[in-house]
Design a protein around this motif. Structure first.
Motif, short mmCIF file in Angstrom:
data_model
loop_
_atom_site.label_atom_id
_atom_site.label_comp_id
_atom_site.label_asym_id
_atom_site.label_seq_id
_atom_site.Cartn_x
_atom_site.Cartn_y
_atom_site.Cartn_z
N GLU A 84 117.05 33.23 -99.53
CA GLU A 84 117.15 32.41 -98.32
C GLU A 84 116.95 30.93 -98.66
O GLU A 84 117.65 30.06 -98.13
CB GLU A 84 116.12 32.86 -97.29
N TYR A 85 116.00 30.63 -99.55
CA TYR A 85 115.78 29.24 -99.96
C TYR A 85 117.04 28.64 -100.58
O TYR A 85 117.41 27.51 -100.28
CB TYR A 85 114.60 29.16 -100.93
N TYR A 86 117.70 29.40 -101.44
CA TYR A 86 118.93 28.89 -102.04
C TYR A 86 120.05 28.75 -101.01
O TYR A 86 120.90 27.87 -101.15
CB TYR A 86 119.35 29.76 -103.23
N SER A 87 120.05 29.55 -99.97
CA SER A 87 121.00 29.37 -98.88
C SER A 87 120.72 28.07 -98.13
O SER A 87 121.64 27.36 -97.74
CB SER A 87 120.92 30.55 -97.90
N VAL A 88 119.44 27.76 -97.92
CA VAL A 88 119.06 26.51 -97.26
C VAL A 88 119.50 25.33 -98.12
O VAL A 88 120.10 24.37 -97.62
CB VAL A 88 117.53 26.46 -97.01
N ARG B 277 125.76 26.39 -90.60
CA ARG B 277 125.90 26.81 -92.00
C ARG B 277 124.87 27.90 -92.34
O ARG B 277 125.18 28.84 -93.05
CB ARG B 277 125.75 25.62 -92.92
N LEU B 278 123.66 27.75 -91.85
CA LEU B 278 122.64 28.77 -92.10
C LEU B 278 122.96 30.08 -91.41
O LEU B 278 122.64 31.15 -91.93
CB LEU B 278 121.26 28.28 -91.64
N TYR C 65 122.92 33.91 -92.94
CA TYR C 65 121.87 34.74 -92.35
C TYR C 65 120.49 34.31 -92.80
O TYR C 65 119.84 34.95 -93.61
CB TYR C 65 122.10 36.22 -92.66
N SER C 66 120.04 33.23 -92.24
CA SER C 66 118.68 32.74 -92.48
C SER C 66 117.88 32.94 -91.21
O SER C 66 118.25 32.43 -90.16
CB SER C 66 118.71 31.27 -92.85
#
Length: 127
Positions: A38-42, A70-71, A75-76
């Protein structure tokens, strides 16, 4: 004269001990992997937003809306609008995302991840 052959190898007890340590490591890894994914998605959403034409001239509410769109694709579920802050810099914004993720580990023990990242959003013109 007979020579005695000595056997070498792991005993059942030592094999089980190694198996338990490996299994625990995998279990902890399964709890930590989604947090870092999730952090890398952010981070990816922030870098993508920095490439958006005219992002330096947009209002923070519009930038935040683009960020959460975008998040949503990635799926964040842990990043909330209250975790996103904007500071004015020369030519744009400095976007800060600071959030915490808590996952149950075993019983009443939790794993806590604190994530803090920022990105300058200074792109002013259209390419």
């Amino acid at each position: 004269m007979k020579t005695m052959n000595t056997q070498r190898g792991m005993t059942l007890t030592s094999f089980l001990a190694v198996l338990i340590v490996v299994a625990f490591g995998l279990y902890v890894g399964m709890k930590l992997f989604p947090m870092y994914q999730e952090y890398y998605s952010v981070r990816s959403a922030m870098k993508s937003l920095a490439k958006e034409p005219g992002v330096g001239n947009m209002e923070p509410a519009r930038v935040q809306d683009l960020f959460f769109k975008r998040l949503y694709i990635n799926y964040s579920e842990n990043v909330k609008p209250a975790n996103v802050k904007f500071d004015r810099i020369d030519g744009g914004w400095n976007m800060k995302v600071n959030y915490e993720v808590r996952r149950e580990l075993i019983g009443n023990l939790d794993v806590v991840g604190k994530f803090d990242t920022n990105q300058e959003l200074t792109r002013a013109g259209v390419d």
